[in-house]
Each structure stands twice: as structure tokens, then as C-alpha cells.
Design an enzyme around this catalytic site. Structure first.
Site, PDB file in Angstrom:
ATOM      1  N   GLU A 142     -17.927   4.860   6.108  1.00 12.24           N
ATOM      2  CA  GLU A 142     -16.690   4.079   6.010  1.00 12.24           C
ATOM      3  C   GLU A 142     -16.255   3.538   7.375  1.00 12.24           C
ATOM      4  O   GLU A 142     -15.783   2.409   7.492  1.00 12.24           O
ATOM      5  CB  GLU A 142     -15.581   4.959   5.417  1.00 12.24           C
ATOM      6  CG  GLU A 142     -14.298   4.212   5.100  1.00 12.24           C
ATOM      7  CD  GLU A 142     -13.226   5.154   4.557  1.00 12.24           C
ATOM      8  OE1 GLU A 142     -13.134   6.316   5.011  1.00 12.24           O
ATOM      9  OE2 GLU A 142     -12.473   4.720   3.662  1.00 12.24           O
ATOM     10  N   LYS A 173      -9.980  -3.258  -2.358  1.00 15.67           N
ATOM     11  CA  LYS A 173      -8.672  -3.783  -2.766  1.00 15.67           C
ATOM     12  C   LYS A 173      -8.724  -5.309  -2.932  1.00 15.67           C
ATOM     13  O   LYS A 173      -7.968  -5.872  -3.704  1.00 15.67           O
ATOM     14  CB  LYS A 173      -7.605  -3.404  -1.747  1.00 15.67           C
ATOM     15  CG  LYS A 173      -7.084  -1.987  -1.961  1.00 15.67           C
ATOM     16  CD  LYS A 173      -5.952  -1.698  -1.018  1.00 15.67           C
ATOM     17  CE  LYS A 173      -5.292  -0.376  -1.366  1.00 15.67           C
ATOM     18  NZ  LYS A 173      -4.240  -0.045  -0.391  1.00 15.67           N
ATOM     19  N   ASP A 230       0.861  -1.170   0.000  1.00 15.25           N
ATOM     20  CA  ASP A 230       0.000   0.000   0.000  1.00 15.25           C
ATOM     21  C   ASP A 230       0.913   1.242   0.000  1.00 15.25           C
ATOM     22  O   ASP A 230       2.109   1.124   0.268  1.00 15.25           O
ATOM     23  CB  ASP A 230      -0.863  -0.065   1.269  1.00 15.25           C
ATOM     24  CG  ASP A 230      -1.564   1.233   1.567  1.00 15.25           C
ATOM     25  OD1 ASP A 230      -2.322   1.704   0.695  1.00 15.25           O
ATOM     26  OD2 ASP A 230      -1.351   1.798   2.659  1.00 15.25           O
ATOM     27  N   ASP A 277      -1.257  -0.990   5.942  1.00 17.63           N
ATOM     28  CA  ASP A 277      -1.506  -0.372   7.248  1.00 17.63           C
ATOM     29  C   ASP A 277      -2.968  -0.456   7.680  1.00 17.63           C
ATOM     30  O   ASP A 277      -3.279  -0.201   8.836  1.00 17.63           O
ATOM     31  CB  ASP A 277      -1.062   1.099   7.280  1.00 17.63           C
ATOM     32  CG  ASP A 277      -2.042   2.017   6.588  1.00 17.63           C
ATOM     33  OD1 ASP A 277      -2.153   1.931   5.351  1.00 17.63           O
ATOM     34  OD2 ASP A 277      -2.733   2.790   7.282  1.00 17.63           O
ATOM     35  N   ASP A 298      -0.139   5.177   1.031  1.00 23.28           N
ATOM     36  CA  ASP A 298      -0.333   6.132   2.125  1.00 23.28           C
ATOM     37  C   ASP A 298      -0.221   5.451   3.486  1.00 23.28           C
ATOM     38  O   ASP A 298      -0.929   4.484   3.774  1.00 23.28           O
ATOM     39  CB  ASP A 298      -1.721   6.788   2.031  1.00 23.28           C
ATOM     40  CG  ASP A 298      -1.765   7.945   1.032  1.00 23.28           C
ATOM     41  OD1 ASP A 298      -0.859   8.797   1.082  1.00 23.28           O
ATOM     42  OD2 ASP A 298      -2.698   7.989   0.212  1.00 23.28           O
ATOM     43  N   SER A 325      -2.916   1.271  -4.623  1.00 24.82           N
ATOM     44  CA  SER A 325      -3.402   2.412  -3.841  1.00 24.82           C
ATOM     45  C   SER A 325      -4.743   2.907  -4.335  1.00 24.82           C
ATOM     46  O   SER A 325      -4.988   2.992  -5.536  1.00 24.82           O
ATOM     47  CB  SER A 325      -2.382   3.552  -3.917  1.00 24.82           C
ATOM     48  OG  SER A 325      -2.937   4.725  -3.358  1.00 24.82           O
TER      49      SER A 325
END
Ligand SMILES: [Mg+2]
Length: 283
Positions: A80, A199, A33, A224, A35, A148
Site C-alpha cells: 500500500e 474510492k 471521509d 485526509d 477516519d 469510508s
């Protein structure tokens, strides 16, 4: 360093490391990933912005952009983060958020130059040791595949690598891609849209990089968020080591992260553990 590393099963990990080492560098690729994985989660104690939030909070686009983007954030961020909403509903909502937001960016005059300016702020910075990792992978010609959901897309990530002089041939970015007109204005975003919740459906087979990695069935995954482990779904790997950066809210998340990852790197620590592990495998 050691106090910031949590390993689910040292014995199991050593076994997988030995298998990967036996197969050699030519059978390995890294799936990461961007960020808050390759980049730091905090700088000077402050949470670092994602590329897209730099754009949202800066004065780059038409004056009404920031307000409208914040309104979308307020509406969809709650969905989310709500544990009571099903994954299926979240996926639908996130697809909607990303789609509406891309449309807003385009109508607000997003130009390639804005990406450059967002990068130039220097607000995004590689995690300590990340450049060493990138160099190590380059020396051994091991593909680094970056997946990403960034709203600024693959071009911005590529610019960031280029700025560091690290946009090597072994780096492959799987992310949202704008189509630009001859003046550098964004005109559309290519499907499929990668958002924060899909993803696991972003089938790597559908991207050109697949040819480069299909025979490299040993994988080290770096992520992360809990959803980042989904990046490997659909890829038939022989050996897999999942390394997770648990940057904040350690206590609340530790057990859940341990279930998802083989190794945890806590508190926004450096990439050193990953670099040492790779060197052990490659030697
Ligand atoms: Mg991330």
C-alpha cells in the site's frame, strides 16, 4: 488558526464560494471521509487508531485473530505504501487484503457486539468542531455523505454517530456492509468492497443515497489522504471545494496535497475553518 490553513488560490475560492452561496443550501451536499477526517488523527500526541485497529489490538475475537490480522497488515501495508508499485497492482492487492481480512473476521467470530465494544473504548474521537459541523448541516438539512473503506464498516460508523446522538436523517454512510445473522454474527460482506485504493471507483450512483444528492451539484469534499479526492469522481458537480486535512509529515507532503486540494488544514487542527466557510456560504 490561520497559520494552519493553506489556500491554493484565495481568488478562485471566493468565486466558487459565491456560486455555491447563490445556489443555496438545497443545492449543496458534503462528501467526507471518516477516519482522521471527521475524527482526530492524534490524541495526546499519539496517533489514533482506526476503528479496525482497535479491534485488531484488543481482545475481542478468537485468540489467533490478532496475530493473523497483524500478519496480513505486515504483508499488505508495504504494498500500500510503496511508491514504486503501480496503482493498478495496489488496487488488486488491497482488494485481496480486504477480502481475506473480512473472511478472517467472520471466521474469528465477529459479532455486532464487538463493534459496540470497539466504539465504547472511546479511542476514536470526533475532530474538534466536528459536532458543530454536523449540527449545522442538520439545521440546514444538507446531506452529509460519509464514504469510508473502514474494515468495521458502515454499521460501526453509524453506531459511533448514534452514541453521540447525531445519527440524523441527513447522514448517509457509504461503506462496507456486513450481513448479520439473527444472533448478531457476521456472515458475509456485501459487494462492492470499498478499500483504501478504490474510492475513485466507488460510484455513488450505485448507492441509495444517490437519489438524495443527484440534484445537489455543489459539493464540499473533506478528506485526509490523497486518494480521498477520488470520492467525487463520476459525480457531475457544478461547484466543488476540496478541503484536505494534512495531519502529519507536512513538509514532505505539502506540494502534492496542494495539487489535490483547494484548501489544506494542517496539523490535525479543528473543523473551525470549515464551519466558518459554511456559515459564510449559508448566510
Ligand atoms: Mg481517512
Amino acid at each position: 488558526m490561520i497559520e494552519n490553513i493553506v489556500i491554493s488560490s484565495q481568488e478562485e475560492l471566493e468565486k466558487i464560494k459565491r456560486s455555491i452561496a447563490e445556489d443555496g443550501a438545497e443545492k449543496l451536499h458534503i462528501l467526507a471521509d471518516f477516519d482522521r477526517t471527521l475524527t482526530r488523527a492524534f490524541v495526546d500526541g499519539k496517533s489514533t487508531p482506526s476503528l479496525i485497529s482497535i479491534l485488531r489490538d484488543g481482545d475481542y475475537l478468537t485468540p489467533d485473530y490478532a496475530e493473523k490480522a497483524h500478519a496480513l497488515y505486515a504483508k499488505y501495508r508495504i504494498i500500500e505504501g510503496d511508491p514504486k508499485i503501480s496503482l493498478e497492482e495496489k488496487k488488486k492487492a488491497m482488494h485481496e487484503w480486504w477480502t481475506v481480512h473480512f473472511d478472517l473476521l467472520i471466521r474469528s467470530g465477529l459479532n455486532k457486539k464487538d463493534l459496540e465494544r470497539a466504539i465504547e473504548t472511546g479511542k476514536v474521537s470526533f475532530r474538534q468542531g466536528a459536532l458543530d459541523l454536523i449540527d449545522l448541516l442538520n439545521v440546514h438539512n444538507i446531506p452529509l455523505v460519509i464514504m469510508s473503506s473502514s474494515g468495521l464498516g458502515g454499521d460501526a460508523i453509524a453506531m459511533y454517530f448514534a452514541k453521540q446522538g447525531r445519527l440524523h436523517d441527513n447522514i448517509h454512510i457509504v461503506s462496507n456492509l456486513y450481513e448479520w445473522d439473527k444472533d448478531g454474527n457476521a456472515v458475509s460482506v456485501k459487494e462492492p468492497i470499498i478499500h483504501s485504493m478504490n474510492k475513485d471507483e466507488t460510484a455513488i450512483q450505485n448507492f441509495p443515497v444517490f437519489d438524495q444528492i443527484k440534484n445537489r451539484k455543489n459539493v464540499i469534499l473533506l478528506g485526509d489522504s490523497l486518494g480521498d479526492t477520488g470520492m467525487i469522481k463520476g459525480f457531475a458537480c457544478d461547484n466543488l471545494i476540496k478541503i484536505g486535512f494534512l495531519n502529519e509529515n507536512i513538509e514532505e507532503n505539502l506540494e502534492q496535497y496542494k495539487k489535490n486540494y483547494d484548501v489544506l488544514i494542517l496539523r490535525d487542527s479543528s473543523m473551525e475553518y470549515v464551519n466558518v466557510l459554511l456559515k459564510e456560504i449559508l448566510e
